[in-house]
Design an enzyme around this catalytic site. Structure first.
Site, PDB file in Angstrom:
ATOM      1  N   GLY A  54       0.797  -1.232   0.000  1.00 37.37           N
ATOM      2  CA  GLY A  54       0.000   0.000   0.000  1.00 37.37           C
ATOM      3  C   GLY A  54       0.823   1.272   0.000  1.00 37.37           C
ATOM      4  O   GLY A  54       0.386   2.305  -0.508  1.00 37.37           O
ATOM      5  N   ASP A 110       1.144   3.581   4.342  1.00 38.74           N
ATOM      6  CA  ASP A 110       0.073   4.324   3.671  1.00 38.74           C
ATOM      7  C   ASP A 110      -0.928   4.893   4.650  1.00 38.74           C
ATOM      8  O   ASP A 110      -1.291   6.064   4.584  1.00 38.74           O
ATOM      9  CB  ASP A 110      -0.620   3.429   2.619  1.00 38.74           C
ATOM     10  CG  ASP A 110      -1.083   2.084   3.180  1.00 38.74           C
ATOM     11  OD1 ASP A 110      -0.855   1.808   4.380  1.00 38.74           O
ATOM     12  OD2 ASP A 110      -1.685   1.297   2.423  1.00 38.74           O
ATOM     13  N   ASP A 113      -4.731   2.716  10.577  1.00 35.65           N
ATOM     14  CA  ASP A 113      -6.139   2.415  10.851  1.00 35.65           C
ATOM     15  C   ASP A 113      -6.200   1.918  12.301  1.00 35.65           C
ATOM     16  O   ASP A 113      -6.215   2.714  13.228  1.00 35.65           O
ATOM     17  CB  ASP A 113      -6.621   1.382   9.823  1.00 35.65           C
ATOM     18  CG  ASP A 113      -8.109   1.111   9.905  1.00 35.65           C
ATOM     19  OD1 ASP A 113      -8.847   1.932  10.467  1.00 35.65           O
ATOM     20  OD2 ASP A 113      -8.570   0.067   9.399  1.00 35.65           O
ATOM     21  N   VAL A 163     -10.763   3.791   1.796  1.00 33.81           N
ATOM     22  CA  VAL A 163     -10.271   4.569   0.653  1.00 33.81           C
ATOM     23  C   VAL A 163      -9.362   3.711  -0.214  1.00 33.81           C
ATOM     24  O   VAL A 163      -8.672   2.812   0.286  1.00 33.81           O
ATOM     25  CB  VAL A 163      -9.481   5.824   1.101  1.00 33.81           C
ATOM     26  CG1 VAL A 163     -10.412   6.889   1.604  1.00 33.81           C
ATOM     27  CG2 VAL A 163      -8.439   5.500   2.140  1.00 33.81           C
ATOM     28  N   ASP A 169      -5.489  -0.319  -1.926  1.00 31.29           N
ATOM     29  CA  ASP A 169      -6.260  -1.226  -2.771  1.00 31.29           C
ATOM     30  C   ASP A 169      -7.560  -1.672  -2.126  1.00 31.29           C
ATOM     31  O   ASP A 169      -7.733  -1.616  -0.907  1.00 31.29           O
ATOM     32  CB  ASP A 169      -5.447  -2.493  -3.059  1.00 31.29           C
ATOM     33  CG  ASP A 169      -5.402  -3.419  -1.845  1.00 31.29           C
ATOM     34  OD1 ASP A 169      -4.939  -2.965  -0.770  1.00 31.29           O
ATOM     35  OD2 ASP A 169      -5.861  -4.572  -1.949  1.00 31.29           O
ATOM     36  N   ARG A 175      -4.919   0.413  -7.059  1.00 32.32           N
ATOM     37  CA  ARG A 175      -3.708   1.033  -6.511  1.00 32.32           C
ATOM     38  C   ARG A 175      -3.163   2.110  -7.443  1.00 32.32           C
ATOM     39  O   ARG A 175      -2.486   3.027  -7.017  1.00 32.32           O
ATOM     40  CB  ARG A 175      -2.606  -0.018  -6.307  1.00 32.32           C
ATOM     41  CG  ARG A 175      -2.883  -1.036  -5.212  1.00 32.32           C
ATOM     42  CD  ARG A 175      -1.602  -1.787  -4.879  1.00 32.32           C
ATOM     43  NE  ARG A 175      -1.850  -3.029  -4.163  1.00 32.32           N
ATOM     44  CZ  ARG A 175      -2.037  -3.137  -2.861  1.00 32.32           C
ATOM     45  NH1 ARG A 175      -2.015  -2.058  -2.111  1.00 32.32           N
ATOM     46  NH2 ARG A 175      -2.232  -4.299  -2.297  1.00 32.32           N
TER      47      ARG A 175
HETATM   48  P1  IMP Z   1      -3.911  -1.149  10.458  1.00 34.36           P
HETATM   49  O1  IMP Z   1      -2.956  -2.260  10.817  1.00 34.36           O
HETATM   50  O2  IMP Z   1      -5.316  -1.494  10.863  1.00 34.36           O
HETATM   51  O3  IMP Z   1      -3.488   0.196  10.985  1.00 34.36           O
HETATM   52  O4  IMP Z   1      -3.972  -1.011   8.889  1.00 34.36           O
HETATM   53  C1  IMP Z   1      -3.043  -1.670   8.170  1.00 34.36           C
HETATM   54  C2  IMP Z   1      -3.180  -1.681   6.693  1.00 34.36           C
HETATM   55  O5  IMP Z   1      -4.516  -1.915   6.302  1.00 34.36           O
HETATM   56  C3  IMP Z   1      -2.790  -0.382   6.029  1.00 34.36           C
HETATM   57  O6  IMP Z   1      -1.396  -0.266   5.883  1.00 34.36           O
HETATM   58  C4  IMP Z   1      -3.496  -0.557   4.710  1.00 34.36           C
HETATM   59  O7  IMP Z   1      -2.689  -1.302   3.827  1.00 34.36           O
HETATM   60  C5  IMP Z   1      -4.751  -1.316   5.071  1.00 34.36           C
HETATM   61  N1  IMP Z   1      -5.885  -0.373   5.201  1.00 34.36           N
HETATM   62  C6  IMP Z   1      -6.409   0.162   6.318  1.00 34.36           C
HETATM   63  N2  IMP Z   1      -7.425   0.993   6.021  1.00 34.36           N
HETATM   64  C7  IMP Z   1      -7.526   0.976   4.674  1.00 34.36           C
HETATM   65  C8  IMP Z   1      -8.383   1.668   3.734  1.00 34.36           C
HETATM   66  O8  IMP Z   1      -9.246   2.499   4.061  1.00 34.36           O
HETATM   67  N3  IMP Z   1      -8.163   1.373   2.416  1.00 34.36           N
HETATM   68  C9  IMP Z   1      -7.209   0.510   1.979  1.00 34.36           C
HETATM   69  N4  IMP Z   1      -6.393  -0.133   2.821  1.00 34.36           N
HETATM   70  C10 IMP Z   1      -6.554   0.101   4.150  1.00 34.36           C
HETATM   71 MG    MG Z   2      -0.378  -1.249   4.274  1.00 30.58          MG
END
Ligand code: IMP
Ligand code: MG
Length: 199
Positions: A54, A110, A113, A163, A169, A175
């Site tokens: 990402g 990227d 979350d 998003v 993606d 992407r």
């Molecule tokens: P986290 O570990 O929950 O903080 O998120 C990890 C990964 O989930 C990010 O690096 C993204 O690759 C993917 N991700 C989280 N939210 C989104 C989104 O809204 N769109 C696309 N990928 C997301």
């Molecule tokens: Mg990621």
């Protein structure tokens, strides 16, 4: 199918543009200035560790604005199996292959979350005894992050929507779209959680 028709079919999947390519470019330049200011004191430079896949578009733009010595390494995790917008378990699919001991490390991703990915990367890195570890994300969803993880550099705080584009993606697609966009809710047919959020 002619090129313009393919673009039109992708365009038809988009509900709205959240952040335009112009806004992204301007903010990436500002982030690069902040990062350069912070790391200019280290003549030996830094190691950028970025998270596949990402962050690749953001990384490519960001590094070309950084007048610093750097090495770049990639790590990969799998957490979104197939057409899913809710993360599953984190599996490392591409381990770090660089020595970061006594080096200054900047992790580039990227989006922040839940924060599980960055927390995992940072904790893996700390065990390798770097001189410092900082984090930079293009996007952050405030209120979603578990615990009190605070990135050092943030591009944009965004609302809690899924998003795509600019490297991000859905089901490994979109992407290459140059803006950050929200897709039409009906495209998330296989993922009830995303339908809930989109409706
Ligand atoms: P986290 O570990 O929950 O903080 O998120 C990890 C990964 O989930 C990010 O690096 C993204 O690759 C993917 N991700 C989280 N939210 C989104 C989104 O809204 N769109 C696309 N990928 C997301
Ligand atoms: Mg990621």
């Amino acid at each position: 199918m002619p090129r313009t028709d393919i673009i039109a079919t992708m365009q038809a999947d988009i509900e709205r543009v959240l952040i335009s390519r112009r806004q992204i470019a301007a903010r990436v330049g500002e982030l690069a200035d902040q990062i350069s200011g912070r790391y200019a004191q280290y003549p030996e430079g830094l190691v950028i560790v970025s998270v596949l896949a990402g962050a690749m578009v953001f990384l490519a733009d960001l590094i070309r604005h950084l007048p610093l010595r750097m090495r770049i390494a990639l790590v990969g995790f799998s957490s979104y199996p197939g057409p899913a917008t809710e993360a599953g378990d984190l599996t490392c699919v591409c381990p770090l292959d660089i020595d970061v001991e006594r080096r200054h490390v900047l992790v580039v991703d990227d989006i922040l979350d839940t924060g599980r990915t960055l927390r995992r990367v940072v904790s893996d890195l700390r065990r390798m005894k770097p001189a410092s570890v900082r984090t930079c994300v293009l996007l952050r969803k405030p209120g979603k992050t578990e615990g009190d993880f605070e990135p050092d550099f943030v591009g944009f705080d965004i609302e809690d929507v899924f998003v795509v584009g600019y490297g991000l993606d859905y089901d490994d697609q979109y992407r290459n779209w140059p803006d950050l966009v929200v897709l039409k809710p009906e495209l998330y047919g296989a993922s009830p959680a995303a339908c809930d959020r989109a409706s």
